[in-house]
Design a protein around this motif. Structure first.
Motif, short mmCIF file in Angstrom:
data_model
loop_
_atom_site.label_atom_id
_atom_site.label_comp_id
_atom_site.label_asym_id
_atom_site.label_seq_id
_atom_site.Cartn_x
_atom_site.Cartn_y
_atom_site.Cartn_z
N LEU A 1 -2.49 0.50 -4.56
CA LEU A 1 -2.50 -0.87 -3.74
C LEU A 1 -2.16 -2.07 -4.89
N LEU B 1 -8.79 -4.79 2.16
CA LEU B 1 -7.43 -4.70 2.63
C LEU B 1 -6.88 -5.34 3.64
N LEU C 1 0.86 -1.15 0.05
CA LEU C 1 -0.02 -0.03 -0.09
C LEU C 1 0.68 1.24 0.06
#
Length: 170
Positions: A89, A134, A80
């Motif tokens: 990302l 994430l 990231l």
């Protein structure tokens, strides 16, 4: 595991799952179990219970498959990168498999509280109709560390409570 990497233009994090052994360590454990199982199977075969040998082989094959799949899953990586203009990302294992670039000004993070106290919260990076999860492999402490680091960098975090569910636990 959340690891801070140096980046000249902003902020970069490497997200990886926790793993206790390397591939070489897993192979050593498997070879040790193979040795013990072979000695026991040979002793049983000498005693007349030869049918133990195929089952010992199946057990070791299943154990090897489990070691391989677990070790492969522990090779996942997410990088990231946050700078003034955008959030980038990248996801993959040994090489980059997917990547997203979202404008920092309009992107936000959604932190969904877990429905069960032993599971980590779900973290999503959202921009318009794009939603990317994430750090799905992170544990509770690593997810909290990631959220704190991203909040310190000024990213807006939208917190959501879990939907009420009728079930065994709640």
């Amino acid at each position: 595991m959340v690891e801070h990497l140096t980046h000249p233009e902003g902020f970069r994090l490497l997200l990886t799952p926790n793993h206790s052994l390397s591939w070489r360590g897993n192979v050593r454990i498997w070879l040790g179990l193979l040795t013990v199982s072979a000695v026991i199977a040979a002793g049983m075969a000498v005693a007349g219970a030869w049918v133990i040998i195929p089952f010992a082989g199946l057990e070791l094959a299943a154990l090897a498959a489990g070691f391989y799949l677990t070790s492969r899953a522990c090779q996942r990586r997410e990088v990231l990168t946050v700078n003034d203009a955008d959030i980038h990302l990248e996801k993959g294992r040994t090489r980059k498999l997917a990547e997203w670039t979202l404008p920092r000004r309009y992107a936000r993070l959604r932190l969904s509280a877990p429905p069960h106290p032993f599971t980590p919260p779900k973290l999503e990076l959202i921009h318009r109709d794009i939603s990317v999860t994430l750090g799905t492999f992170l544990n509770i402490e690593d997810t909290e560390t990631l959220v704190q680091l991203l909040e310190a960098r000024g990213l807006a975090i939208e917190r959501r409570e879990p939907d009420p569910e009728i079930g065994l636990w709640f």
